[in-house]
Design an enzyme around this catalytic site. Structure first.
Site, PDB file in Angstrom:
ATOM      1  N   LYS A 194       0.862  -1.182   0.000  1.00  0.00           N
ATOM      2  CA  LYS A 194       0.000   0.000   0.000  1.00  0.00           C
ATOM      3  C   LYS A 194       0.896   1.228   0.000  1.00  0.00           C
ATOM      4  O   LYS A 194       1.699   1.424   0.915  1.00  0.00           O
ATOM      5  CB  LYS A 194      -0.910  -0.002   1.231  1.00  0.00           C
ATOM      6  CG  LYS A 194      -1.753   1.263   1.316  1.00  0.00           C
ATOM      7  CD  LYS A 194      -2.810   1.177   2.398  1.00  0.00           C
ATOM      8  CE  LYS A 194      -3.605   2.458   2.467  1.00  0.00           C
ATOM      9  NZ  LYS A 194      -4.647   2.413   3.493  1.00  0.00           N
ATOM     10  N   LYS A 247      -2.149  -1.530  -3.816  1.00  0.00           N
ATOM     11  CA  LYS A 247      -3.010  -0.351  -3.761  1.00  0.00           C
ATOM     12  C   LYS A 247      -2.164   0.914  -3.837  1.00  0.00           C
ATOM     13  O   LYS A 247      -1.204   0.995  -3.094  1.00  0.00           O
ATOM     14  CB  LYS A 247      -3.774  -0.387  -2.442  1.00  0.00           C
ATOM     15  CG  LYS A 247      -4.655   0.803  -2.200  1.00  0.00           C
ATOM     16  CD  LYS A 247      -5.237   0.714  -0.830  1.00  0.00           C
ATOM     17  CE  LYS A 247      -6.072   1.955  -0.616  1.00  0.00           C
ATOM     18  NZ  LYS A 247      -6.588   2.036   0.708  1.00  0.00           N
TER      19      LYS A 247
HETATM   20  C1  PBG Z   1      -7.386   3.710   5.398  1.00  0.00           C
HETATM   21  C2  PBG Z   1      -7.765   3.403   4.001  1.00  0.00           C
HETATM   22  C3  PBG Z   1      -7.590   4.261   2.944  1.00  0.00           C
HETATM   23  C4  PBG Z   1      -8.175   3.662   1.838  1.00  0.00           C
HETATM   24  C5  PBG Z   1      -8.669   2.413   2.245  1.00  0.00           C
HETATM   25  N1  PBG Z   1      -8.391   2.261   3.607  1.00  0.00           N
HETATM   26  C6  PBG Z   1      -7.034   5.647   2.885  1.00  0.00           C
HETATM   27  C7  PBG Z   1      -5.748   5.934   3.473  1.00  0.00           C
HETATM   28  O1  PBG Z   1      -4.887   5.079   3.677  1.00  0.00           O
HETATM   29  O2  PBG Z   1      -5.538   7.101   3.789  1.00  0.00           O
HETATM   30  C8  PBG Z   1      -8.240   4.284   0.492  1.00  0.00           C
HETATM   31  C9  PBG Z   1      -9.268   3.789  -0.443  1.00  0.00           C
HETATM   32  C10 PBG Z   1      -9.543   4.682  -1.597  1.00  0.00           C
HETATM   33  O3  PBG Z   1      -8.903   5.729  -1.808  1.00  0.00           O
HETATM   34  O4  PBG Z   1     -10.458   4.332  -2.339  1.00  0.00           O
HETATM   35  N2  PBG Z   1      -6.786   2.823   6.177  1.00  0.00           N
END
Ligand code: PBG
Length: 322
Positions: A194, A247
């Site tokens: 991520k 991601k």
């Molecule tokens: C938070 C989380 C995020 C997303 C999913 N879980 C945002 C972040 O890490 O700030 C993002 C999903 C998206 O942008 O569609 N733990």
């Protein structure tokens, strides 16, 4: 000329015959945003076509998705500031919005697959995924909070627990906590690679969960790194993950392919909020044709994703684009 690749493109029937990749409803997980209250459906401005649903509306939305063959959902709560604190207490409140929503969906539609998000940000007064002490996101003290959250979600009926926090060691910590409570069959879909991305902006608007200070670069990965994804993949595999996720998806297609080639676990890709916003905005302006949506999803699939989390899931089925 001996070779004329165009012969295999000459008609729709032949093109379909030789098509290498397909998108199916079963490839998708549809993220849904939830808010407290009744009879509420509020739009997320930066994500045209996406809403925050109160539980009654959530049930209707799930029902209409099921009719389209869409059966997996990833739920995310939008909480008022008054429910947030430093240790994310609301995340284990059985009568709180999130755990109630999981229970309600499972009670009404036992056949659905519910994916739940494990991270502190929607419940944290600091807006970070982990516990903040002296301005720092601390790793090891966060693990127990995440594990408690995961167990509470499993108890409420989650099928797949998806830790999105990027703390070190959390997959094993959560696996052991689930096993100790008898939840040996609850899967873990780890957000393995991520990245600290600008493409999460609309999601943070949807949940009102932006960090109150700083950024997430001490825990989310540097977008410049590839090998580090392999390191994370090796660790998550050893720690007992059932799925490895990449991601965002679009700017990281090489990472999806890398993970697919190097690990035997199913690979998930999260086509995130900013990627959705980008394509929808261009379509709304008449700058892009709607076919850009399936082309995008096909790219993610071709790169090696077995599972795609996408806000486009419902519309592609509704409009019979696949
Ligand atoms: C938070 C989380 C995020 C997303 C999913 N879980 C945002 C972040 O890490 O700030 C993002 C999903 C998206 O942008 O569609 N733990």
């Amino acid at each position: 000329m001996l070779n004329r690749p165009r012969r295999n493109r000459k008609s729709q029937v032949i093109r379909e015959m030789v098509q290498e990749h397909h998108l199916h409803a079963s490839d998708f997980i549809f993220p849904l945003f939830i808010i407290d209250g009744e009879n509420k459906k509020t739009d997320v401005k930066s994500m045209p076509g996406i809403y925050r649903y109160s539980i009654d509306h959530l049930l209707k939305e799930v029902e209409s998705c099921l009719k389209l063959g869409l059966k997996s959902f990833d739920l995310f709560p939008n909480l008022e500031e008054s429910f947030k604190d430093q240790i994310a207490s609301e995340s284990v409140n059985e009568n709180g919005l999130y755990l109630r929503a999981i229970k309600e969906v499972k009670n009404h539609f036992p056949e659905v697959c519910i994916v739940t998000d494990v991270a502190m940000d929607p419940y944290s007064s600091d807006g970070h995924d982990g516990l903040v002490e002296n301005g720092e996101v601390v790793n090891d003290k966060t693990l127990q909070i995440l594990a408690d959250m995961a167990v509470a979600q499993a108890r409420a009926g989650a099928d797949i627990i998806a830790p999105s926090d990027m703390m070190d060691g959390r997959v094993q910590y959560i696996r052991e906590a689930l096993d100790n409570e008898g939840f040996t069959n609850i899967s873990i879909m780890s957000y393995t690679a991520k990245y600290a991305s600008a493409f999460y902006g609309p999601f943070r608007d949807a949940l009102n969960s932006a960090p109150k200070f700083g950024d997430k670069k001490t825990y989310q990965m540097n977008p410049a790194n590839q090998k580090e994804a392999l390191l994370e993949g090796t660790l998550d595999t050893q720690e007992g993950a059932d799925f490895l996720m990449v991601k965002p998806a679009l700017a990281y297609l090489d990472i999806i392919k890398l993970m697919k080639d190097n690990f035997d676990l199913p690979i998930a890709a999260y086509n995130v909020s900013g990627e959705y916003a980008m394509v929808k905005a261009a379509i709304q302006n008449g700058w892009l044709d709607e076919r850009a949506i399936t082309e995008t999803l096909m790219g993610i699939k071709r790169a090696g994703a077995d599972v795609i989390l996408t806000y486009h899931a419902k519309e592609v089925l509704e409009n019979k684009w696949i």
